[in-house]
Motif scaffolding. Structure first.
Motif, PDB file in Angstrom:
ATOM      1  N   MET A 161       0.825  -1.217   0.000  1.00 46.54           N
ATOM      2  CA  MET A 161       0.000   0.000   0.000  1.00 46.54           C
ATOM      3  C   MET A 161       0.856   1.263   0.000  1.00 46.54           C
ATOM      4  O   MET A 161       0.444   2.298  -0.494  1.00 46.54           O
ATOM      5  N   LEU A 165       1.178   2.475  -3.462  1.00 48.87           N
ATOM      6  CA  LEU A 165      -0.036   3.137  -3.949  1.00 48.87           C
ATOM      7  C   LEU A 165      -0.169   4.528  -3.336  1.00 48.87           C
ATOM      8  O   LEU A 165      -0.519   5.497  -4.014  1.00 48.87           O
ATOM      9  N   ILE A 224      -0.475   8.054  -5.066  1.00 51.03           N
ATOM     10  CA  ILE A 224      -1.563   9.004  -4.777  1.00 51.03           C
ATOM     11  C   ILE A 224      -0.976  10.379  -4.469  1.00 51.03           C
ATOM     12  O   ILE A 224      -1.412  11.416  -4.997  1.00 51.03           O
ATOM     13  N   LYS A 244      -1.053  -1.462   9.770  1.00 51.90           N
ATOM     14  CA  LYS A 244      -2.482  -1.716   9.756  1.00 51.90           C
ATOM     15  C   LYS A 244      -2.988  -2.081  11.143  1.00 51.90           C
ATOM     16  O   LYS A 244      -4.187  -2.057  11.402  1.00 51.90           O
ATOM     17  N   GLU A 258      -4.676  -5.253  -0.994  1.00 51.42           N
ATOM     18  CA  GLU A 258      -5.998  -5.895  -1.102  1.00 51.42           C
ATOM     19  C   GLU A 258      -6.824  -5.227  -2.206  1.00 51.42           C
ATOM     20  O   GLU A 258      -6.538  -4.099  -2.608  1.00 51.42           O
ATOM     21  N   TYR A 310      -9.832  -3.913  -2.014  1.00 55.48           N
ATOM     22  CA  TYR A 310     -10.498  -2.654  -1.638  1.00 55.48           C
ATOM     23  C   TYR A 310      -9.519  -1.499  -1.638  1.00 55.48           C
ATOM     24  O   TYR A 310      -9.878  -0.340  -1.858  1.00 55.48           O
ATOM     25  N   GLU A 311      -8.252  -1.826  -1.413  1.00 58.83           N
ATOM     26  CA  GLU A 311      -7.255  -0.752  -1.449  1.00 58.83           C
ATOM     27  C   GLU A 311      -7.037  -0.275  -2.884  1.00 58.83           C
ATOM     28  O   GLU A 311      -6.915   0.908  -3.147  1.00 58.83           O
ATOM     29  N   TRP A 312      -7.003  -1.232  -3.800  1.00 64.85           N
ATOM     30  CA  TRP A 312      -6.901  -0.855  -5.216  1.00 64.85           C
ATOM     31  C   TRP A 312      -8.074   0.042  -5.610  1.00 64.85           C
ATOM     32  O   TRP A 312      -7.905   1.036  -6.325  1.00 64.85           O
ATOM     33  N   PHE A 320      -7.626   3.475  -4.239  1.00 66.67           N
ATOM     34  CA  PHE A 320      -6.567   4.110  -5.015  1.00 66.67           C
ATOM     35  C   PHE A 320      -7.126   4.649  -6.334  1.00 66.67           C
ATOM     36  O   PHE A 320      -6.942   5.834  -6.675  1.00 66.67           O
TER      37      PHE A 320
END
Lengths: 130, 136, 773
Positions: free
Chosen positions: A1, A4, A8, A51, C598, C600-602, C605
């Motif tokens: 994450m 990502l 973002i 997390k 995961e 839902y994260e995609w 994003f």
């Protein structure tokens, strides 16, 4: 994450810069919002994502349950969000006021000839002196 | 804004929202919440009222003007800073007073006063902005 | 010494106030001050005459080795006496010359401040202190030259003098600092003993050039000579003071002062003597090209300064003896001549030689003073100037190199001096009477006492040189040379080569004087003055104009008034600087952990990226607000997922309020229109994407580096035991980092006040009926 979130951040930053470079004052203000969001994400991300548990200590304990999220960037970002909001409010009102005064939101039209401006200021000064 | 539902709902909600804002504020030291969040929430509640009934009415209802609120916020911040200096500790050092009432313990502290200052400043700031713009 | 210096500064500052009380008497009262300082230095005289050196020191900025330290030897003593002695007469003279002038109080103030600064220069021991006083003289002389600030010429001359000497001053500062570091001390008295260290240092050439730049600009050596005649725009008391005894001599003083440490090398000889000789030759002719008395005097001053530079450059005892004599002699006769020129200007209404004549009977005392001074200047026995000139010839004949060249230049220069002396002293006073703009009569006491005293001293010292030779001239020459010298001055050396040359000089001078009127208006003279006076001046003007127009051009380009070009400049600079550093120093690195992301994260994003795109692309204001909202709430979700409930709550609340606020404002604003060319959009998109790419790349790279959680863990550990709080984020905010938070809250509050003011301010204006909206 993390990847990502880094993307973002970059995307928000790019969008913000692009908007700040527009001629329209409103778009420039929106650019500022986007940039401040991008920077908040950067801070949060650099503090590493966890997390697991929030940085709270359960009742009866003296230490948070490990692993817990890094509290320091959270404190920094929290104030940054509020300050960003302060900046936004000010920028918005400034944009609004300049629109009221000058009748345009086009930054290029707002530009005045420095010679004219100084002449105007001098005239005003004289008025005050009289 | 002229909407019957909004008017009625706001009247009912306003008090609840403000109480919730105080709740968020007071639990801040131990649970998520605190001066910033409580302040934002409280300001949100009053903003709702201002949207429904206009800034002037909202101003009358809360009585205290946003600028005065900011001023009191500064006063609280400074008091919390100076308090520890009375007992010869550096500016802003936390001072604590624990009171026992039967089985609930009440914690009074200079960080609490500090947080009150934060709360007042945040609310004052947002209301100053919203009221000025709403009046336009 | 510190007290003497400070008293001058303090009295200078209160002088305008004194004037409003004492009116016409001010000059006489104020003159007491420099006179008492003069007496004070006279009391120290015997000690200095015995070869002693007096030092005093007070701490100023000990951290940087800057001390208010003073150093009094023969050289400083000579200058200190000149500064205060002539200063006394100048204050008197000024009170007569400027009597009734609107700004006479200001004159007293600046002239005293100047006097203090000049005294500081010649007394300072510490290099930085020396520099500070040096710059103070530049600054106060700027005020003095520009005294008649309503005349453009005066302002230009003042600026010219300030720029030339100021740039030289900067060079000097660099030179002094290098010198201090090379020698390992900033005290001149100690540096004088470490000459060998300096001369052998690889920095020697640099230090020498920088210090010479300072000295040459101050002392108006070619090619910087043009500012001195320009500075004649100053009122005459100023010219008489600054351009005879003080300001311009500061450069000579500096050369003389550093000679023991820096001199004695071939380079020193070539540069200092070379420039001195060149300036002498150039200014000799220029002196004869003008009819304005002050211009002529100014160029003869340049000549004397050049002679002094030349003598100091030669670097052997006889030359330094000559320099010491010349400094004193010149100060005496030049100050009197300037004051006489001023008196003529004041009483007759002009100082143009061509319009003057026969004033002898009207202004007898001035005529005597002028004659005495001019005889000394022409170097006729038994005047003091004669001794100086003989020594100059002797020194030039014995020079280690170039002696034929130097003696020819010296003789040629002195022929011009003799002619100039004749022109300023004979032309106005003798010959047929000429109708002058004002009906001339003798100047008041305050204006003739100075010239007559100083000019008489020239005779006294000339005929009775033993009065001052061992007590003043010997210590001075010793200080310049760096070793104790022993000699005495005498008028008569027997019939030798210098005496013959003197006779040649005199005859040549008289010849030039006879043909001067024709010479002055001849084509070669005009051509010469164009080349050597207007040339450097034109060069200076070209530089100044060039700088101004470059500044104007640069301002128009950089400060173009277009906000987005400012932003563009910042952003592109940022992209280049950060991008280049990043790629060259670190390089891109990346922890691939996309596998653990995961679904839902995609989704989240993709939603945020899409909203950002929408916010950028669409023109509907509502759509933009919605897109902003989606981004904000999306981020709040991310904060929530990664253990930051406080952040999530704050983000949600702020996002809500942002939407309300933006909506409130946008209602009143015009819709967004398509207004920009595709080209600029494309350009901005490229720039924005580049920056976004750098942003992401740097974040990813930073994530691969080891991370230190020490502070965070400390906060977590202390949170409950020390701060009694279980929400660590809140504890950090209100306790551990409360001061930061305080600052941030103040920022927010001020933003609120500013918004309030912006909106309300206009309301009040329109109520008053003054607003244009």
């Amino acid at each position: 994450m993390e990847t990502l979130l880094a993307i973002i951040g970059g995307a928000l930053f790019a969008a913000g810069i692009y908007m700040v470079l527009r001629r329209n004052l409103i778009k420039a203000v929106i650019g500022i919002i986007l940039i401040s969001n991008a920077v908040n994400v950067l801070f949060f991300n650099l503090g590493r994502l966890t997390k697991a548990n929030p940085p709270l200590i359960w009742e009866g304990n003296t230490l948070p349950v490990s692993p817990f999220a890094n509290p320091l960037p959270q404190a920094l970002v929290l104030t940054a969000i509020v300050i960003g909001f302060g900046l936004l409010a000010f920028a918005l009102v400034l944009a609004y006021r300049s629109y009221k005064e000058l009748g345009t939101v086009d930054l290029d039209d707002m530009k005045m000839d420095p010679v004219e401006v100084s002449a105007e200021m001098r005239a005003e000064e004289e008025q005050v002196n009289q | 804004m002229k909407s019957l539902i909004l008017h009625t709902a706001t009247r009912l909600l306003m008090a609840l929202l403000l109480i919730f804002s105080l709740f968020l504020f007071f639990r801040g030291h131990d649970e998520p919440g605190g001066g910033f969040i409580g302040g934002l929430f409280g300001a949100g509640a009053i903003t709702l009222y201002a949207l429904a009934f206009g800034a002037e009415k909202a101003q009358q209802t809360i009585r205290i003007s946003p600028l005065t609120m900011i001023a009191w916020g500064f006063v609280a911040l400074i008091i919390s800073g100076i308090l520890p200096m009375i007992v010869n500790e550096p500016f802003l050092t936390g001072q604590w007073l624990f009171l026992d009432f039967a089985d609930t313990e009440v914690k009074l502290s200079s960080p609490l006063i500090f947080d009150i200052g934060v709360y007042l400043c945040v609310v004052g700031f947002i209301l100053a902005v919203i009221f000025s713009l709403e009046e336009e | 010494m510190l007290i003497a210096l400070l008293s001058i500064f303090i009295v200078g500052l209160i002088a305008p106030g004194l004037y409003s009380v004492l009116r016409e008497k001010t000059g006489w009262v104020l003159a007491i001050l420099p006179f008492s300082v003069f007496i004070y230095f006279l009391t120290l005289f015997p000690a200095i005459a015995d070869g002693e050196v007096i030092t005093q020191s007070t701490d100023w900025v000990p951290l940087f080795d800057v001390t208010l330290s003073f150093y009094l030897d023969g050289l400083s003593m000579l200058f200190a006496l000149l500064v205060t002695g002539i200063g006394t007469f100048i204050v008197l003279y000024g009170s007569g010359y400027l009597a009734g002038h609107e700004y006479i109080g200001r004159f007293f103030c600046t002239i005293l401040l100047f006097m203090g600064s000049m005294l500081g220069v010649v007394l300072a021991d510490n290099l930085i202190t020396l520099f500070v006083f040096w710059e103070l003289t530049s600054f106060t002389s700027y005020l003095l030259i520009g005294f008649s600030h309503d005349s453009a010429e005066s302002r230009n001359s003042a600026l010219q003098a300030l720029l030339v000497t100021g740039i030289g001053g900067l060079a000097l500062l660099a030179g002094l600092i290098l010198m201090g570091y090379t020698a390992g001390t900033f005290e001149m008295s100690e540096i004088l003993n470490s000459g060998d260290v300096l001369r052998e240092s690889p920095l020697y050439l640099g230090i020498l050039i920088l210090i010479l730049a300072g000295a040459f600009t101050k002392s108006a050596q070619f090619p910087f000579h043009f500012w001195l005649p320009g500075a004649m725009a100053a009122p005459t008391p100023v010219s008489a003071y600054l351009h005879s005894a003080t300001m311009v001599k500061a450069g000579v003083y500096l050369l003389a002062r550093v000679h023991p440490a820096m001199g004695d090398t071939d380079l020193w000889f070539y540069l200092v003597t070379g420039f001195g000789a060149a300036t002498l030759l150039i200014s000799a002719w220029l002196a004869l090209c003008y009819t304005d008395m002050k211009q002529i005097l100014a160029y003869t001053t340049v000549m004397v300064l050049a002679t002094l530079t030349m003598l100091i450059g030669m670097g052997f005892p006889l030359a330094h003896q000559a320099a010491a004599v010349y400094i004193l002699g010149h100060a005496l006769y030049k100050a009197s001549l300037f004051m006489v020129a001023g008196a003529i200007d004041h009483e007759a209404g002009t100082r143009d030689i061509a319009k003057l004549g026969g004033l002898r009977s009207l202004m007898p005392i001035s005529a005597v003073a002028a004659a005495l001074a001019a005889l000394s200047m022409a170097g006729i026995a038994p005047f003091f100037g004669f001794i100086g000139k003989e020594l100059l010839y002797e020194a030039a004949l014995e020079a280690p190199m170039w002696s034929t060249l130097l003696i020819s230049i010296a003789v040629l220069g002195n022929i011009a001096v003799v002619a100039a002396a004749g022109i300023v002293a004979i032309k106005p006073f003798y010959g047929p009477k000429v109708e002058t703009p004002k009906h001339a009569h003798e100047a008041p006491l305050s204006m003739w006492i100075g010239p007559i005293t100083l000019a008489s001293l020239g005779v006294v010292f000339g005929s009775l040189p033993f009065l001052i030779d061992s007590s003043l001239i010997v210590p001075t020459a010793s200080a310049i040379y760096g070793e104790t010298l022993d000699f005495y001055l005498s008028l008569w050396h027997g019939i030798n080569l210098p005496l013959i040359l003197s006779v040649v000089t005199l005859l040549g001078g008289i010849a030039v004087y006879k043909i001067w009127t024709g010479l002055q208006s001849s084509t070669p003279a005009g051509l010469y003055s164009t080349t050597f006076h207007d040339g450097p001046k034109g060069g200076y003007q070209f530089l100044v104009d060039g700088m101004l127009s470059t500044a104007g051009w640069q301002t128009r380009v950089l400060q173009n008034g277009m906000l987005r070009y400012y932003v563009l400049t910042i952003v592109v600079t940022m992209a280049v600087a950060i991008g280049y550093t990043f790629m060259s120093r670190a390089g891109f690195a990346w922890n691939n952990e996309l596998g653990s992301v995961e679904l839902y994260e995609w989704t989240l994003f993709a939603t945020i990226i899409a909203s950002a795109l929408i916010a950028v692309m669409v023109r509907s204001r509502l759509a933009i607000i919605v897109a902003l909202g989606v981004i904000g709430f999306g981020l709040a979700l991310i904060y929530l997922m990664y253990g930051a409930p406080d952040l999530a709550m704050t983000q949600v609340l702020v996002e809500t309020l942002t939407v309300i606020l933006v909506a409130l404002v946008l209602v009143h604003m015009p819709p967004l229109k398509k207004s920009e060319a595709a080209g600029s959009k494309f350009r901005d998109a490229v720039i924005a994407l580049t920056l976004g790419g750098i942003f992401t790349a740097m974040t990813l790279t930073a994530m691969t580096l080891p991370f230190d959680l020490f502070i965070s863990e400390q906060f977590a550990e202390w949170s409950y035991p020390a701060a009694h709080g279980r929400n660590i984020v809140n504890v950090i905010l209100v306790d551990f980092r409360a001061l930061d938070t305080m600052g941030e809250v103040v920022v927010v509050a001020v933003a609120g006040l500013a918004v309030y003011a912006l909106v309300k301010m206009n309301k009040k204006q329109s109520k008053n009926g003054g607003a244009e909206s």
